[in-house]
Design a protein around this motif. Sequence first.
Motif, PDB file in Angstrom:
ATOM      1  N   ARG A 169     -24.670 -32.919 -22.851  1.00  0.00           N
ATOM      2  CA  ARG A 169     -25.869 -32.649 -23.648  1.00  0.00           C
ATOM      3  C   ARG A 169     -26.872 -33.787 -23.489  1.00  0.00           C
ATOM      4  N   TRP A 170     -26.367 -35.011 -23.444  1.00  0.00           N
ATOM      5  CA  TRP A 170     -27.261 -36.162 -23.245  1.00  0.00           C
ATOM      6  C   TRP A 170     -27.905 -36.119 -21.863  1.00  0.00           C
ATOM      7  N   LEU A 171     -27.094 -35.886 -20.836  1.00  0.00           N
ATOM      8  CA  LEU A 171     -27.599 -35.934 -19.469  1.00  0.00           C
ATOM      9  C   LEU A 171     -28.596 -34.814 -19.203  1.00  0.00           C
ATOM     10  N   GLN A 172     -28.309 -33.624 -19.707  1.00  0.00           N
ATOM     11  CA  GLN A 172     -29.148 -32.466 -19.419  1.00  0.00           C
ATOM     12  C   GLN A 172     -30.246 -32.247 -20.460  1.00  0.00           C
ATOM     13  N   ARG A 173     -30.227 -33.044 -21.530  1.00  0.00           N
ATOM     14  CA  ARG A 173     -31.202 -32.897 -22.627  1.00  0.00           C
ATOM     15  C   ARG A 173     -31.233 -31.443 -23.113  1.00  0.00           C
ATOM     16  N   SER A 174     -30.048 -30.869 -23.241  1.00  0.00           N
ATOM     17  CA  SER A 174     -29.951 -29.447 -23.553  1.00  0.00           C
ATOM     18  C   SER A 174     -30.001 -29.147 -25.048  1.00  0.00           C
ATOM     19  N   GLY A 175     -30.062 -30.171 -25.867  1.00  0.00           N
ATOM     20  CA  GLY A 175     -30.119 -29.977 -27.310  1.00  0.00           C
ATOM     21  C   GLY A 175     -30.078 -31.316 -28.019  1.00  0.00           C
ATOM     22  N   PRO A 176     -30.300 -31.319 -29.322  1.00  0.00           N
ATOM     23  CA  PRO A 176     -30.285 -32.589 -30.062  1.00  0.00           C
ATOM     24  C   PRO A 176     -28.902 -33.231 -30.028  1.00  0.00           C
ATOM     25  N   LEU A 177     -28.878 -34.536 -29.791  1.00  0.00           N
ATOM     26  CA  LEU A 177     -27.617 -35.280 -29.748  1.00  0.00           C
ATOM     27  C   LEU A 177     -27.501 -36.060 -31.055  1.00  0.00           C
ATOM     28  N   THR A 178     -26.687 -35.542 -31.966  1.00  0.00           N
ATOM     29  CA  THR A 178     -26.591 -36.087 -33.318  1.00  0.00           C
ATOM     30  C   THR A 178     -25.136 -36.312 -33.707  1.00  0.00           C
ATOM     31  N   SER A 179     -24.957 -37.013 -34.817  1.00  0.00           N
ATOM     32  CA  SER A 179     -23.598 -37.216 -35.321  1.00  0.00           C
ATOM     33  C   SER A 179     -22.993 -35.879 -35.753  1.00  0.00           C
ATOM     34  N   GLU A 180     -23.824 -34.963 -36.230  1.00  0.00           N
ATOM     35  CA  GLU A 180     -23.322 -33.645 -36.614  1.00  0.00           C
ATOM     36  C   GLU A 180     -22.782 -32.896 -35.400  1.00  0.00           C
ATOM     37  N   TYR A 181     -23.466 -33.040 -34.275  1.00  0.00           N
ATOM     38  CA  TYR A 181     -22.980 -32.403 -33.048  1.00  0.00           C
ATOM     39  C   TYR A 181     -21.649 -33.019 -32.624  1.00  0.00           C
ATOM     40  N   ALA A 182     -21.549 -34.339 -32.710  1.00  0.00           N
ATOM     41  CA  ALA A 182     -20.290 -35.018 -32.383  1.00  0.00           C
ATOM     42  C   ALA A 182     -19.159 -34.512 -33.266  1.00  0.00           C
ATOM     43  N   ASP A 183     -19.447 -34.348 -34.560  1.00  0.00           N
ATOM     44  CA  ASP A 183     -18.425 -33.851 -35.486  1.00  0.00           C
ATOM     45  C   ASP A 183     -17.965 -32.453 -35.092  1.00  0.00           C
ATOM     46  N   SER A 184     -18.911 -31.612 -34.684  1.00  0.00           N
ATOM     47  CA  SER A 184     -18.552 -30.234 -34.335  1.00  0.00           C
ATOM     48  C   SER A 184     -17.734 -30.190 -33.051  1.00  0.00           C
ATOM     49  N   VAL A 185     -18.001 -31.105 -32.121  1.00  0.00           N
ATOM     50  CA  VAL A 185     -17.224 -31.174 -30.879  1.00  0.00           C
ATOM     51  C   VAL A 185     -15.778 -31.543 -31.184  1.00  0.00           C
ATOM     52  N   VAL A 186     -15.587 -32.550 -32.040  1.00  0.00           N
ATOM     53  CA  VAL A 186     -14.225 -32.969 -32.399  1.00  0.00           C
ATOM     54  C   VAL A 186     -13.488 -31.826 -33.089  1.00  0.00           C
ATOM     55  N   ALA A 187     -14.153 -31.185 -34.019  1.00  0.00           N
ATOM     56  CA  ALA A 187     -13.510 -30.089 -34.747  1.00  0.00           C
ATOM     57  C   ALA A 187     -13.115 -28.960 -33.807  1.00  0.00           C
ATOM     58  N   ALA A 188     -14.028 -28.586 -32.899  1.00  0.00           N
ATOM     59  CA  ALA A 188     -13.735 -27.493 -31.979  1.00  0.00           C
ATOM     60  C   ALA A 188     -12.606 -27.863 -31.020  1.00  0.00           C
ATOM     61  N   ALA A 189     -12.622 -29.087 -30.535  1.00  0.00           N
ATOM     62  CA  ALA A 189     -11.589 -29.524 -29.595  1.00  0.00           C
ATOM     63  C   ALA A 189     -10.219 -29.568 -30.254  1.00  0.00           C
ATOM     64  N   LEU A 190     -10.141 -30.148 -31.433  1.00  0.00           N
ATOM     65  CA  LEU A 190      -8.836 -30.305 -32.073  1.00  0.00           C
ATOM     66  C   LEU A 190      -8.289 -28.985 -32.605  1.00  0.00           C
ATOM     67  N   ASN A 191      -9.148 -28.090 -33.000  1.00  0.00           N
ATOM     68  CA  ASN A 191      -8.652 -26.789 -33.441  1.00  0.00           C
ATOM     69  C   ASN A 191      -7.961 -26.053 -32.304  1.00  0.00           C
ATOM     70  N   GLY A 192      -8.398 -26.330 -31.074  1.00  0.00           N
ATOM     71  CA  GLY A 192      -7.786 -25.679 -29.937  1.00  0.00           C
ATOM     72  C   GLY A 192      -6.640 -26.465 -29.333  1.00  0.00           C
ATOM     73  N   LEU A 193      -6.531 -27.750 -29.700  1.00  0.00           N
ATOM     74  CA  LEU A 193      -5.522 -28.605 -29.081  1.00  0.00           C
ATOM     75  C   LEU A 193      -4.324 -28.889 -29.976  1.00  0.00           C
ATOM     76  N   HIS A 194      -4.386 -28.529 -31.244  1.00  0.00           N
ATOM     77  CA  HIS A 194      -3.246 -28.750 -32.124  1.00  0.00           C
ATOM     78  C   HIS A 194      -2.011 -28.032 -31.604  1.00  0.00           C
ATOM     79  N   PRO A 195      -0.832 -28.626 -31.735  1.00  0.00           N
ATOM     80  CA  PRO A 195       0.379 -27.909 -31.328  1.00  0.00           C
ATOM     81  C   PRO A 195       0.581 -26.678 -32.190  1.00  0.00           C
ATOM     82  N   ARG A 196       1.084 -25.595 -31.597  1.00  0.00           N
ATOM     83  CA  ARG A 196       1.318 -24.355 -32.330  1.00  0.00           C
ATOM     84  C   ARG A 196       2.794 -24.245 -32.685  1.00  0.00           C
TER      85      ARG A 196
END
Length: 211
Positions: A169-196
């Motif tokens: 997102r930073w390199l391509q300037r494809s959207g605002p780079l904010t702490s909220e975006y960082a939070d959403s990336v972590v949440a999305a990644a960990l929801n998919g990476l938690h052991p089942r």
Amino acid sequence: MAPNPSRRRESSRRAILTAAFDLLQEVGYAKLTIEGIAARAGVGKQTIYRWWPSKGVVILDAFLMLNEDGAGEPVLLPDTGDLHADLTAVLRATVVELTDPRYDQPMRALATEITHDPELAAAYAERLDKPMRHAKRHRLRSAQRAGQLAADLDLDVAVDIIWGPVLNRWLQRSGPLTSEYADSVVAAALNGLHPRPRNSRVGRTADGGAI
């Protein structure tokens, strides 16, 4: 007492890197020249070419100079036992760094030059990317051992999943780079990476309903 040659060399090195870093922010990478750096640093351009093969490598060293306080120490990410909190803190710090005007130009210049200069790409990979990737894998491996991530998770893929969206997102300037975006990336990644759980597979009846 005779002057110390090594101290004089270090003083010249720092003057060159400081001049390169300052000029990059003033004129941009396209207009940055070895001659300009030499003039600003008060050295001959042959001195620069003796130590660096290109202005791209000068910029890499200038960027690394900003982080020399911890030189020689291994890079470590926070490990409080709370993976979500630690990754959130790290990605938020990454956002702050990427959006800092002091770092934006040098990092964009490096990103551009790396695509054209194999020697610079190799130097960047060895001196900057490799230590950081090792630190990221180390933190995720700790979470893996604690049962917070799947035991068979490919950690290199996980690193790309977690850090890649912010960098892209930073390199391509494809959207605002904010702490909220960082939070959403972590949440999305960990929801998919938690052991089942082993018995988490949901069965289906003949009519498509869940068992």
